[in-house]
Design a protein around this motif. Sequence first.
Motif, mmCIF file in Angstrom:
data_model
loop_
_atom_site.group_PDB
_atom_site.id
_atom_site.type_symbol
_atom_site.label_atom_id
_atom_site.label_comp_id
_atom_site.label_asym_id
_atom_site.label_seq_id
_atom_site.Cartn_x
_atom_site.Cartn_y
_atom_site.Cartn_z
ATOM 1 N N PRO A 41 4.294 12.222 -8.651
ATOM 2 C CA PRO A 41 4.203 13.279 -9.672
ATOM 3 C C PRO A 41 3.566 14.554 -9.134
ATOM 4 O O PRO A 41 4.016 15.657 -9.449
ATOM 5 N N ALA A 42 2.538 14.414 -8.301
ATOM 6 C CA ALA A 42 1.882 15.604 -7.759
ATOM 7 C C ALA A 42 2.815 16.360 -6.820
ATOM 8 O O ALA A 42 2.885 17.598 -6.858
ATOM 9 N N CYS A 43 3.553 15.631 -6.003
ATOM 10 C CA CYS A 43 4.480 16.280 -5.076
ATOM 11 C C CYS A 43 5.616 16.958 -5.816
ATOM 12 O O CYS A 43 6.058 18.042 -5.437
ATOM 13 N N SER A 44 6.101 16.341 -6.879
ATOM 14 C CA SER A 44 7.203 16.952 -7.622
ATOM 15 C C SER A 44 6.767 18.227 -8.325
ATOM 16 O O SER A 44 7.571 19.118 -8.547
ATOM 17 N N PHE A 78 0.831 -1.205 0.000
ATOM 18 C CA PHE A 78 0.000 0.000 0.000
ATOM 19 C C PHE A 78 0.867 1.256 0.000
ATOM 20 O O PHE A 78 0.608 2.213 -0.729
ATOM 21 N N LYS A 79 1.917 1.244 0.809
ATOM 22 C CA LYS A 79 2.820 2.386 0.882
ATOM 23 C C LYS A 79 3.502 2.630 -0.455
ATOM 24 O O LYS A 79 3.598 3.768 -0.922
ATOM 25 N N THR A 80 3.939 1.600 -1.104
ATOM 26 C CA THR A 80 4.602 1.737 -2.401
ATOM 27 C C THR A 80 3.639 2.283 -3.448
ATOM 28 O O THR A 80 3.987 3.174 -4.236
ATOM 29 N N ILE A 81 2.426 1.788 -3.467
ATOM 30 C CA ILE A 81 1.442 2.259 -4.442
ATOM 31 C C ILE A 81 1.106 3.721 -4.196
ATOM 32 O O ILE A 81 1.046 4.527 -5.133
ATOM 33 N N MET A 82 0.897 4.074 -2.953
ATOM 34 C CA MET A 82 0.541 5.462 -2.632
ATOM 35 C C MET A 82 1.680 6.420 -2.977
ATOM 36 O O MET A 82 1.449 7.497 -3.516
ATOM 37 N N LEU A 83 2.912 6.030 -2.664
ATOM 38 C CA LEU A 83 4.046 6.900 -2.983
ATOM 39 C C LEU A 83 4.222 7.059 -4.481
ATOM 40 O O LEU A 83 4.510 8.149 -4.972
ATOM 41 N N SER A 84 4.053 5.979 -5.211
ATOM 42 C CA SER A 84 4.196 6.093 -6.671
ATOM 43 C C SER A 84 3.073 6.932 -7.266
ATOM 44 O O SER A 84 3.265 7.609 -8.284
ATOM 45 N N ALA A 85 1.888 6.930 -6.671
ATOM 46 C CA ALA A 85 0.785 7.749 -7.174
ATOM 47 C C ALA A 85 0.962 9.218 -6.804
ATOM 48 O O ALA A 85 0.597 10.106 -7.575
#
Length: 137
Positions: A22-25, A12-19
Amino acid sequence: PRPRTLFFFFLFKTIMLSALRPACSRLAPRLAPRLPQSRSMGGSTAEAAELMHKWKKISLYVALPATALLSLVNLGIHFTGDHHHYTDEEYVPGKGGVDLPTHVRIRTKPYPWSCPDCNLFHAPCWKKCREQKAASA
């Protein structure tokens, strides 16, 4: 059940971070404050170098010799023997010897152990106290 829970947590953590990456960058440059390219210390680089050399000279030519001189004075005082080390016989109250300074023997009540006149770590006093108890018993 615990390893499976950990597996799903990390998935779940990996999926959320990958999603969210782009928005954070995209938002990070807008949210971060703009920092100046140079440090504002109120002086130039030449002035900073000049101050550094000044304090280096003060440290080498004032502080280091003062420390060495005071160390030599302290060693001289230590090795001349101007101070007095009290011997074990001098600590026995009322038995003669030199008069102890008042700050050495400030005690208004006996100690709470079997030899009430002896300090906890004063071995010769304990030895005498035990000899007196053995002689009286």
